[in-house]
Design an enzyme around this catalytic site. Structure first.
Site: not given
Length: 238
Positions: A9, A83
């Site tokens: 990202h 994550e």
């Protein structure tokens, strides 16, 4: 053999303020991050993408949308690309975490690390994170190839530690050495899996052309490395 583009990202408000975001809700791209993912979307525009799969977290979803653009693809969300679950470390300043005794183990022996539990956030070991990340990438890669053929290219949008863990596996490198791999915001790392072993085609790339990432029929069907070095899309071995 399909080709997977592992895309981290873009930069976030947590990155710029020195916080470990983890699974904190509402962490989106900052102005720099939005520019980064717009640039990535423009770089990838020439590639026919078979699928875009993303972590559920906001920063990855925003990045995935920028990659999809006007292609007409839906972003597929998979929690296994999320994550690492940092537990009680979630949301804390990096400078404070660097004083925690566990920090040294994270740096030197991540395979031995399990993050401390928290009432608010789930926790896991770094080995568990690697296992579920590698599993989802390999599984989706096989699905994409079965549905779209060996020349298919797809994108997995995820996080720094997750992508580093997938790259370590593809390189045949122990998780304890994965901190030697750098994966910057909005960078591309590229892996092509074959029946014999994976090939890592690119790591932490923020700027180069992606024209050679669409494999020829010969490249897509081969499982062998070229003596002297790969030829690339139009070159010759040295």
């Amino acid at each position: 053999m399909a080709t997977v583009l592992l895309l981290r990202h873009g930069r976030t408000t947590a990155n710029s303020s020195g916080l470990l975001a983890g699974w904190t809700a509402g962490v989106g791209l900052d102005d720099t991050g939005r520019k980064q993912v717009e640039s990535v979307g423009a770089r990838l525009a020439e590639l026919p993408l078979a699928r875009v799969v993303s972590s559920p977290l906001q920063r990855c979803q925003e990045t995935a949308v920028a990659v999809v653009g006007s292609r007409g693809l839906d972003v597929v969300t998979d929690d296994a690309l999320g994550e690492c679950r940092y537990g009680a470390w979630t949301g804390r300043p990096i400078k404070d975490l660097a004083q925690d005794p566990l920090w040294a183990t994270v740096q030197a022996q991540p395979s031995a690390v399990t993050f401390p539990p928290s009432e608010e956030y789930e926790h896991e070991s770094m080995a568990q994170m690697q296992t579920r990340a590698v599993e989802v990438v390999r599984r989706v890669d096989a699905q994409v190839e079965a549905e779209h053929g060996a020349q298919a290219v797809w994108v997995a949008v995820s996080h720094g530690d997750v992508i580093k863990a997938v790259l370590a596996d593809a390189l045949g490198t122990h998780l304890d050495l994965f901190q030697r791999i750098s994966v910057n915001p909005a960078s591309l790392s590229v892996v092509r899996y074959t029946s014999s072993h994976p090939y890592v085609l690119r790591v932490n790339d923020n700027s180069s052309s992606v024209a050679d990432l669409l494999p020829s029929k010969a490249e897509a069907s081969s499982t062998d490395a070229t003596p002297g070095g790969a030829t690339g899309s139009s070159g010759s071995a040295d």
